[in-house]
Write a protein that holds these residues in place. Structure first.
Motif, PDB file in Angstrom:
ATOM      1  N   GLN A 156      30.482  39.472  26.838  1.00  0.00           N
ATOM      2  CA  GLN A 156      31.840  39.182  26.380  1.00  0.00           C
ATOM      3  C   GLN A 156      31.925  39.575  24.906  1.00  0.00           C
ATOM      4  O   GLN A 156      31.613  38.788  24.013  1.00  0.00           O
ATOM      5  CB  GLN A 156      32.154  37.704  26.574  1.00  0.00           C
ATOM      6  N   GLY A 188      28.543  39.699  40.883  1.00  0.00           N
ATOM      7  CA  GLY A 188      29.249  38.436  40.766  1.00  0.00           C
ATOM      8  C   GLY A 188      28.488  37.310  41.440  1.00  0.00           C
ATOM      9  O   GLY A 188      27.560  37.535  42.228  1.00  0.00           O
ATOM     10  N   SER A 202      36.334  33.758  38.935  1.00  0.00           N
ATOM     11  CA  SER A 202      35.168  34.407  39.558  1.00  0.00           C
ATOM     12  C   SER A 202      35.573  35.566  40.461  1.00  0.00           C
ATOM     13  O   SER A 202      34.975  35.791  41.520  1.00  0.00           O
ATOM     14  CB  SER A 202      34.349  33.384  40.364  1.00  0.00           C
ATOM     15  N   GLY A 203      36.617  36.290  40.062  1.00  0.00           N
ATOM     16  CA  GLY A 203      37.050  37.447  40.831  1.00  0.00           C
ATOM     17  C   GLY A 203      37.811  37.119  42.096  1.00  0.00           C
ATOM     18  O   GLY A 203      38.089  38.016  42.901  1.00  0.00           O
ATOM     19  N   GLU A 226      27.651  41.096  32.173  1.00  0.00           N
ATOM     20  CA  GLU A 226      28.458  41.816  31.196  1.00  0.00           C
ATOM     21  C   GLU A 226      28.625  40.972  29.932  1.00  0.00           C
ATOM     22  O   GLU A 226      28.854  39.763  30.005  1.00  0.00           O
ATOM     23  CB  GLU A 226      29.834  42.150  31.774  1.00  0.00           C
ATOM     24  N   SER A 270      27.780  44.706  38.269  1.00  0.00           N
ATOM     25  CA  SER A 270      28.512  44.019  37.213  1.00  0.00           C
ATOM     26  C   SER A 270      29.145  42.766  37.777  1.00  0.00           C
ATOM     27  O   SER A 270      29.684  42.777  38.888  1.00  0.00           O
ATOM     28  CB  SER A 270      29.593  44.920  36.616  1.00  0.00           C
ATOM     29  N   ASP A 271      29.070  41.675  37.014  1.00  0.00           N
ATOM     30  CA  ASP A 271      29.707  40.436  37.435  1.00  0.00           C
ATOM     31  C   ASP A 271      31.180  40.400  37.060  1.00  0.00           C
ATOM     32  O   ASP A 271      31.873  39.424  37.357  1.00  0.00           O
ATOM     33  CB  ASP A 271      28.984  39.229  36.834  1.00  0.00           C
ATOM     34  N   ILE A 272      31.677  41.466  36.431  1.00  0.00           N
ATOM     35  CA  ILE A 272      33.094  41.540  36.048  1.00  0.00           C
ATOM     36  C   ILE A 272      33.758  42.775  36.644  1.00  0.00           C
ATOM     37  O   ILE A 272      34.809  42.695  37.269  1.00  0.00           O
ATOM     38  CB  ILE A 272      33.244  41.552  34.512  1.00  0.00           C
ATOM     39  N   ARG A 273      33.121  43.948  36.482  1.00  0.00           N
ATOM     40  CA  ARG A 273      33.744  45.208  36.881  1.00  0.00           C
ATOM     41  C   ARG A 273      33.416  45.630  38.305  1.00  0.00           C
ATOM     42  O   ARG A 273      33.966  46.596  38.806  1.00  0.00           O
ATOM     43  CB  ARG A 273      33.304  46.320  35.920  1.00  0.00           C
TER      44      ARG A 273
END
Length: 590
Positions: A298, A374, A72-73, A296, A536-539
């Motif tokens: 996958q 996130g 989770s980052g 995002e 973004s939950d990733i970037r």
């Protein structure tokens, strides 16, 4: 439904009472007094190992072996301690740790220590289980852990000693029995479906479980009937749910076949309906349109799931049960939200984005919604759910939905939608390659007496999109005088799109990454460019811009606007400043 009305309060009260009753049942069924109902011998062997379709990254195995866990980052270095002894930095990090999904990375690596490392970590989890973070006992996390252990048994059990094998089987069986006790008390929606699918996979994998195979199969069928709509969408309206469910449902179908059993018609029918929806939500760059909690995409996982699609047909255009429309012509793809808010029990991820749309040109996103951050960015997540974070109309700086936020009640029930659009009317016409979509919602009727309608027209060439946003009273007449009627029509732009005002502020020139030019214009209205954000939950978050048209519904009951292509993409060069310039296109040409 009226916004903030007695009806909305009634929905909240009913949901709160149902939630309290479900929690009390869960407390009883998970307690020591009920454990005797599921006692029995431990199965002596595993018959199959279900497939894990989730993509694996061998480099993550190196981090785990070095004692570095990134979920989770957030990264945690255990520095010689057991990872199950340390305090988790967040709930999402703890859920990922105790879900054991990271075992697949160990299996994908070529490290000789992967097997022993995986067994050692499982042994540590078993040894410290009484002192685990409460998240480890959450039914959804438990289901994820069981599914991961089952799928990775070739890694974990091959070559292990008899003592570890017995400890593993006892721990696995105990967790499966815990889930069986509480399956009916798990929150409705995707959590309950995930638990039932895991129970079915466990019953198929463990020896001497024929009775539980039939029982779990019935539970899966019941949940699929409740949650998978006739057009293949999910009742919670999050596009991500379709992919998430298929990731577990496809291996479950394979598990039935591996055991020589026929999957139920309900299971096969759900897969057949959901597969086309994967293509329905895809924009030109391959990612899903961002509605109702979609983060995002996958892309690797999506490609893996699509490889199981036997039909491989064109995507649907109309998903009336899910509440979405898809328009496609030339290189232009548009996905529009035309659905009502989900019921409170399924609305914890839903957004107030009714009548918003996303638009891509080829592989380039143009008009977007803001997305989601996130899991630990609560303030940004609340912002992302507002109407202003979507490419649609806001009235008087308010959202079309009302959320339960803050306080003890929100902490217990979640930040659900307690009022919002209840009546969304939509229609679609297709003629000679041209598509007309009309939709209207009542999310603002209760407070302001204004009904919002949006019409989109996409011709066969796909080089122009015409739209009309209109405002009427609930019965279709003019907006009443003296009320609050300020509107803002927002079109959020992808960060890669460069926007500049032209024609004395009456239009906006949009330059896409390939150098092609599009023009936005709203006849008779000033067009502004304001700051936006791409979440973004990733970037992470990125700066972006949005086009905004302001007005008052009493003075402008219909706003006509359009996006039109004005220049093709061309060769580009690098300027001395390092910026990309397009050759042969002058903003003044627009």
């Amino acid at each position: 439904m009226a916004f903030g009305s007695e009806a909305g309060q009634g929905r909240l009260v009913r949901f709160a009472l149902a939630s309290a009753w479900r929690r009390s049942r869960y407390a009883f069924h998970s307690g020591v007094l009920y454990r005797w109902r599921h006692l029995g011998p431990v199965p002596d062997r595993l018959l199959i190992a279900p497939t894990d379709l989730r993509t694996a990254d061998p480099t993550i195995a190196h981090d785990i072996y070095a004692g570095r866990y990134v979920f989770s980052g957030e990264a945690v270095d255990v520095a010689g301690f057991s990872v199950f002894e340390i305090e988790a930095p967040s709930r999402s990090w703890a859920a990922a740790l105790h879900g054991f999904g990271w075992l697949r990375h160990l299996r994908a690596s070529e490290l000789t220590v992967s097997r022993s490392n995986a067994r050692a970590l499982i042994d540590e989890w078993i040894r410290f289980q009484k002192s685990h973070d409460p998240v480890a006992r959450d039914p959804v996390v438990t289901a994820r852990r069981i599914a991961s252990w089952l799928a990775q048994t070739p890694l974990v059990l091959e070559g292990c000693d008899h003592g570890f094998y017995r400890r593993f089987m006892r721990a696995l069986t105990r967790q499966v029995r815990q889930l069986r006790r509480v399956v009916h008390d798990v929150p409705p929606g995707r959590p309950r479906l995930a638990v039932t699918m895991t129970l079915a996979a466990a019953a198929l994998s463990l020896a001497d479980q024929n009775r539980f195979v039939r029982q779990a199969s019935r539970l899966v069928d019941q949940e699929l009937a409740r949650q998978v709509l006739p057009d293949g969408g999910h009742v919670g309206r999050n596009p991500a749910a379709v992919l998430d469910i298929l990731v577990d449902l496809l291996p479950l179908r394979q598990a039935f076949t591996a055991r020589g059993l026929q999957p139920s018609p309900a299971l096969l029918g759900a897969i057949d309906r959901m597969m086309p929806m994967l293509r329905f939500f895809r924009l030109g760059d391959g990612s899903f349109a961002k509605f109702n909690g979609m983060g995002e995409t996958q892309l690797g996982l999506l490609a893996t799931v699509l490889a199981h699609d036997d039909a491989r047909g064109s995507p649907l255009r109309n998903a009336p049960h899910s509440g979405y429309q898809r328009l496609e012509a030339g290189e232009t793809i548009i996905v529009m939200d035309t659905g009502a808010a989900p019921v409170p029990a399924l609305s914890a991820e839903a957004h107030a984005g009714c009548l918003s749309f996303e638009m891509s040109i080829g592989r380039q996103p143009l008009v977007v919604n803001c997305g989601i951050p996130g899991p630990n960015a609560l303030a940004l997540r609340r912002l992302a759910r507002t109407t202003a974070a979507h490419s649609t109309v806001t009235l008087n700086d308010t959202s079309s939905c009302r959320f339960l936020t803050g306080g003890l009640l929100a902490g217990r029930l979640g930040e659900i939608i307690i009022a919002g659009p209840g009546m969304v009317e939509s229609s679609r016409q297709e003629e000679r390659g041209q598509t007309f979509v009309t939709a209207a919602h009542d999310g603002y009727v209760g407070r302001f007496g204004i009904r919002h309608e949006r019409r989109l027209f996409l011709p066969r060439e796909g080089t122009r999109l015409d739209g009309v946003d209109s405002f009427t009273s609930p019965n279709g007449g003019p907006v009443a005088r003296g009320g609050k009627d300020g509107f803002a029509i927002r079109f959020h732009l992808h960060p890669a799109v460069k926007a500049s005002r032209i024609k004395a502020g009456q239009a906006v020139l949009l330059v896409l990454p390939d150098g092609s030019g599009w023009e936005f214009e709203a006849a008779g209205h000033d067009v502004l460019i304001e700051e936006s954000i791409r979440l973004s939950d990733i970037r992470g978050s990125r700066r972006a811009e949005q086009i905004v048209v302001y007005g008052r519904a009493m003075h402008a009951d219909a706003v006509h606007w359009h996006f039109e292509k004005v220049a093709e993409g061309g060769p580009r060069r690098r300027s001395e400043a390092g910026e990309t310039e397009m050759l042969g296109f002058d903003e003044g040409d627009a």
